[in-house]
Design an enzyme around this catalytic site. Sequence first.
Site, PDB file in Angstrom:
ATOM      1  N   ASP A 173     148.907 -13.595  94.919  1.00  0.00           N
ATOM      2  CA  ASP A 173     150.200 -13.770  94.261  1.00  0.00           C
ATOM      3  C   ASP A 173     150.534 -15.266  94.197  1.00  0.00           C
ATOM      4  O   ASP A 173     150.398 -15.961  95.209  1.00  0.00           O
ATOM      5  CB  ASP A 173     151.238 -13.017  95.122  1.00  0.00           C
ATOM      6  CG  ASP A 173     152.590 -12.889  94.454  1.00  0.00           C
ATOM      7  OD1 ASP A 173     153.019 -13.837  93.768  1.00  0.00           O
ATOM      8  OD2 ASP A 173     153.219 -11.835  94.640  1.00  0.00           O
ATOM      9  N   THR A 190     156.892 -19.423  76.535  1.00  0.00           N
ATOM     10  CA  THR A 190     157.080 -18.634  75.328  1.00  0.00           C
ATOM     11  C   THR A 190     158.161 -19.233  74.432  1.00  0.00           C
ATOM     12  O   THR A 190     159.070 -19.918  74.920  1.00  0.00           O
ATOM     13  CB  THR A 190     157.494 -17.191  75.725  1.00  0.00           C
ATOM     14  OG1 THR A 190     157.984 -16.505  74.585  1.00  0.00           O
ATOM     15  CG2 THR A 190     158.588 -17.183  76.774  1.00  0.00           C
ATOM     16  N   ASP A 191     158.087 -18.920  73.144  1.00  0.00           N
ATOM     17  CA  ASP A 191     159.146 -19.340  72.210  1.00  0.00           C
ATOM     18  C   ASP A 191     160.439 -18.556  72.443  1.00  0.00           C
ATOM     19  O   ASP A 191     161.502 -18.939  71.946  1.00  0.00           O
ATOM     20  CB  ASP A 191     158.684 -19.194  70.749  1.00  0.00           C
ATOM     21  CG  ASP A 191     158.328 -17.769  70.351  1.00  0.00           C
ATOM     22  OD1 ASP A 191     158.305 -16.866  71.223  1.00  0.00           O
ATOM     23  OD2 ASP A 191     158.065 -17.545  69.146  1.00  0.00           O
ATOM     24  N   ASN A 227     158.089  -6.863  61.413  1.00  0.00           N
ATOM     25  CA  ASN A 227     157.335  -5.858  62.172  1.00  0.00           C
ATOM     26  C   ASN A 227     156.770  -4.774  61.266  1.00  0.00           C
ATOM     27  O   ASN A 227     155.632  -4.346  61.428  1.00  0.00           O
ATOM     28  CB  ASN A 227     158.229  -5.220  63.240  1.00  0.00           C
ATOM     29  CG  ASN A 227     158.601  -6.202  64.341  1.00  0.00           C
ATOM     30  OD1 ASN A 227     157.940  -7.220  64.525  1.00  0.00           O
ATOM     31  ND2 ASN A 227     159.680  -5.900  65.050  1.00  0.00           N
ATOM     32  N   GLU A 253     155.191 -11.727  84.568  1.00  0.00           N
ATOM     33  CA  GLU A 253     155.533 -10.443  83.953  1.00  0.00           C
ATOM     34  C   GLU A 253     155.892 -10.805  82.524  1.00  0.00           C
ATOM     35  O   GLU A 253     156.701 -11.710  82.302  1.00  0.00           O
ATOM     36  CB  GLU A 253     156.710  -9.801  84.678  1.00  0.00           C
ATOM     37  CG  GLU A 253     156.386  -9.319  86.072  1.00  0.00           C
ATOM     38  CD  GLU A 253     155.400  -8.168  86.086  1.00  0.00           C
ATOM     39  OE1 GLU A 253     155.347  -7.397  85.093  1.00  0.00           O
ATOM     40  OE2 GLU A 253     154.669  -8.021  87.078  1.00  0.00           O
TER      41      GLU A 253
HETATM   42  P1  NAD Z   1     149.826 -10.304  80.686  1.00  0.00           P
HETATM   43  O1  NAD Z   1     150.980  -9.487  81.118  1.00  0.00           O
HETATM   44  O2  NAD Z   1     148.755  -9.702  79.853  1.00  0.00           O
HETATM   45  O3  NAD Z   1     149.080 -10.918  81.974  1.00  0.00           O
HETATM   46  C1  NAD Z   1     149.772 -11.484  83.043  1.00  0.00           C
HETATM   47  C2  NAD Z   1     148.794 -11.655  84.201  1.00  0.00           C
HETATM   48  O4  NAD Z   1     149.492 -12.256  85.300  1.00  0.00           O
HETATM   49  C3  NAD Z   1     148.206 -10.343  84.713  1.00  0.00           C
HETATM   50  O5  NAD Z   1     146.817 -10.484  84.896  1.00  0.00           O
HETATM   51  C4  NAD Z   1     148.910 -10.129  86.050  1.00  0.00           C
HETATM   52  O6  NAD Z   1     148.130  -9.402  86.981  1.00  0.00           O
HETATM   53  C5  NAD Z   1     149.151 -11.557  86.485  1.00  0.00           C
HETATM   54  N1  NAD Z   1     150.279 -11.684  87.431  1.00  0.00           N
HETATM   55  C6  NAD Z   1     151.519 -11.117  87.322  1.00  0.00           C
HETATM   56  N2  NAD Z   1     152.270 -11.461  88.376  1.00  0.00           N
HETATM   57  C7  NAD Z   1     151.509 -12.283  89.151  1.00  0.00           C
HETATM   58  C8  NAD Z   1     151.741 -12.974  90.359  1.00  0.00           C
HETATM   59  N3  NAD Z   1     152.912 -12.891  91.009  1.00  0.00           N
HETATM   60  N4  NAD Z   1     150.744 -13.725  90.871  1.00  0.00           N
HETATM   61  C9  NAD Z   1     149.539 -13.813  90.244  1.00  0.00           C
HETATM   62  N5  NAD Z   1     149.261 -13.164  89.099  1.00  0.00           N
HETATM   63  C10 NAD Z   1     150.232 -12.404  88.559  1.00  0.00           C
HETATM   64  O7  NAD Z   1     150.458 -11.572  79.985  1.00  0.00           O
HETATM   65  P2  NAD Z   1     149.906 -12.448  78.781  1.00  0.00           P
HETATM   66  O8  NAD Z   1     150.326 -11.836  77.504  1.00  0.00           O
HETATM   67  O9  NAD Z   1     148.483 -12.756  79.026  1.00  0.00           O
HETATM   68  O10 NAD Z   1     150.791 -13.770  78.979  1.00  0.00           O
HETATM   69  C11 NAD Z   1     150.306 -14.854  79.780  1.00  0.00           C
HETATM   70  C12 NAD Z   1     151.361 -15.948  79.789  1.00  0.00           C
HETATM   71  O11 NAD Z   1     151.620 -16.364  78.446  1.00  0.00           O
HETATM   72  C13 NAD Z   1     152.712 -15.495  80.350  1.00  0.00           C
HETATM   73  O12 NAD Z   1     153.229 -16.554  81.114  1.00  0.00           O
HETATM   74  C14 NAD Z   1     153.566 -15.256  79.119  1.00  0.00           C
HETATM   75  O13 NAD Z   1     154.916 -15.481  79.392  1.00  0.00           O
HETATM   76  C15 NAD Z   1     152.998 -16.287  78.167  1.00  0.00           C
HETATM   77  N6  NAD Z   1     153.106 -15.969  76.722  1.00  0.00           N
HETATM   78  C16 NAD Z   1     152.676 -14.767  76.254  1.00  0.00           C
HETATM   79  C17 NAD Z   1     152.731 -14.500  74.891  1.00  0.00           C
HETATM   80  C18 NAD Z   1     152.236 -13.198  74.308  1.00  0.00           C
HETATM   81  O14 NAD Z   1     152.424 -12.964  73.096  1.00  0.00           O
HETATM   82  N7  NAD Z   1     151.606 -12.335  75.066  1.00  0.00           N
HETATM   83  C19 NAD Z   1     153.250 -15.466  74.007  1.00  0.00           C
HETATM   84  C20 NAD Z   1     153.680 -16.697  74.538  1.00  0.00           C
HETATM   85  C21 NAD Z   1     153.587 -16.938  75.900  1.00  0.00           C
HETATM   86  P1  TYD Z   2     156.507  -7.178  71.525  1.00  0.00           P
HETATM   87  O1  TYD Z   2     155.048  -7.085  71.210  1.00  0.00           O
HETATM   88  O2  TYD Z   2     157.038  -6.394  72.676  1.00  0.00           O
HETATM   89  O3  TYD Z   2     156.804  -8.739  71.691  1.00  0.00           O
HETATM   90  P2  TYD Z   2     158.232  -9.517  71.818  1.00  0.00           P
HETATM   91  O4  TYD Z   2     159.324  -8.543  71.966  1.00  0.00           O
HETATM   92  O5  TYD Z   2     158.010 -10.303  73.054  1.00  0.00           O
HETATM   93  O6  TYD Z   2     158.326 -10.326  70.573  1.00  0.00           O
HETATM   94  O7  TYD Z   2     157.319  -6.772  70.234  1.00  0.00           O
HETATM   95  C1  TYD Z   2     157.131  -7.455  69.026  1.00  0.00           C
HETATM   96  C2  TYD Z   2     158.132  -6.882  68.024  1.00  0.00           C
HETATM   97  O8  TYD Z   2     157.777  -5.510  67.765  1.00  0.00           O
HETATM   98  C3  TYD Z   2     159.544  -6.848  68.558  1.00  0.00           C
HETATM   99  O9  TYD Z   2     160.439  -7.132  67.473  1.00  0.00           O
HETATM  100  C4  TYD Z   2     159.735  -5.418  69.024  1.00  0.00           C
HETATM  101  C5  TYD Z   2     158.854  -4.623  68.071  1.00  0.00           C
HETATM  102  N1  TYD Z   2     158.272  -3.368  68.612  1.00  0.00           N
HETATM  103  C6  TYD Z   2     158.449  -2.163  67.932  1.00  0.00           C
HETATM  104  O10 TYD Z   2     159.073  -2.129  66.865  1.00  0.00           O
HETATM  105  N2  TYD Z   2     157.890  -1.027  68.443  1.00  0.00           N
HETATM  106  C7  TYD Z   2     157.183  -1.032  69.609  1.00  0.00           C
HETATM  107  O11 TYD Z   2     156.715   0.058  70.055  1.00  0.00           O
HETATM  108  C8  TYD Z   2     156.989  -2.272  70.285  1.00  0.00           C
HETATM  109  C9  TYD Z   2     156.213  -2.329  71.567  1.00  0.00           C
HETATM  110  C10 TYD Z   2     157.547  -3.417  69.758  1.00  0.00           C
END
Ligand code: NAD
Ligand code: TYD
Length: 363
Positions: A63, A138-139, A263, A88
Amino acid sequence: MDRYQSTILVTGGAGFIGANFVLQWIAEVGKPVVNLDKLTYAGNLANLASVRSDARHVFLQGDIGDTPVVAKLLAEYRPCAVLNFAAESHVDRSIHSAGEFIETNLVGTFRLLEAVRHYWQTLPAGHKEAFRFLHVSTDEVYGSLGPADPAFSERHNYQPNSPYSASKAGSDHLVRAWHHTYGLPVLTTNCSNNYGPFQFPEKLISFMILNAIQGKPLPVYGDGQNVRDWLFVTDHCSAIRTVLARGLPGEVYNIGGNCERTNIDVVRAICRTLDDFLPDSAYRPHERLITFVKDRPGHDRRYAIDTSKIKRDLGWQPAVTFEEGLQQTIRWYLDNEEWVSNVQSGEYRNWLAANYAQRQMVT
Ligand code: NAD
Ligand code: TYD
């Protein structure tokens, strides 16, 4: 000291973006990576199967908030950079239960920053200057845009609206403060929505692809007109590498795909691509599976990123178009049935019941 010459520490490297980053780093940079991940529901060692026996990748379950573990790791591997992906990451989960978001995204980042600061202070002069703490954010910290508003630049006010984005905003502020107060050489990236291989099927694109393949309803929240700016995950990873290599300490870089889509348009594009890829599917045309359901509380209407700073200062821009990226992603989910069936068991079913059971169909 060259940051590409020695070990980096990645946190959250078994999740979607972190794992893509680790795989790209090993393939294209080829230097050692220590990967610290708690393995929550979103962390999956199967994402790292291709580097399982690669000596350049060391995985440790743990962690970011566990200070003794992090301090020991830093002392043992002496990384030249720490990249914090651990979080998360899902808005809907944060609405159901915000506690873990505060614990990991806010308190965890605080503890990680403190452990890193103590380690950084022990480094010899050249190494101390070259060290970087790169925080992946994130944005969503910027809040929601109206239809005619200019896209988010790095100077946009923070106006987070969900427990997720508030916890990320708090972590960004901590990272900024650790630079201004203690001089820690930090970099922050704020990226738009990612999609691609290994994404846990709770986010829009991965979820809709799998539901459509399996002939399940495609639940679009509200009127489907919310807009996101989509970026293929390998482009996000290349942007992070660029910022790590050439970004200025203390600076923030926004990363986006210049690809705004509603979406409903995204879901329709998935359906059309599956119609082409699966001519014999019983669910064609897949658009028949679309259902509009109760909206997400506090649902941000529009996100869009102004990428001019990272393009101008660091020369980065996305390489993969939305159409190419979506085809690659859909092909990946079709080709990786075992990965899919493993993640769709157990906890995943409880999540579907919690999030979707009360969202009655509205059309
Ligand atoms: P994800 O949820 O797929 O993965 C998160 C990872 O972090 C997992 O492997 C989980 O086990 C690990 N984790 C969670 N809590 C932890 C802890 N306390 N200690 C160590 N590991 C821990 O997330 P993702 O989509 O890969 O996003 C990664 C990063 O990018 C995040 O910080 C998120 O905010 C950022 N981000 C994501 C997106 C997106 O579209 N997914 C866009 C912009 C920024
Ligand atoms: P999501 O992938 O959860 O990303 P974020 O909310 O972080 O942008 O969702 C992307 C967009 O899709 C958001 O406007 C919520 C919408 N959405 C649905 O309409 N249905 C769904 O089942 C999910 C998971 C998301």
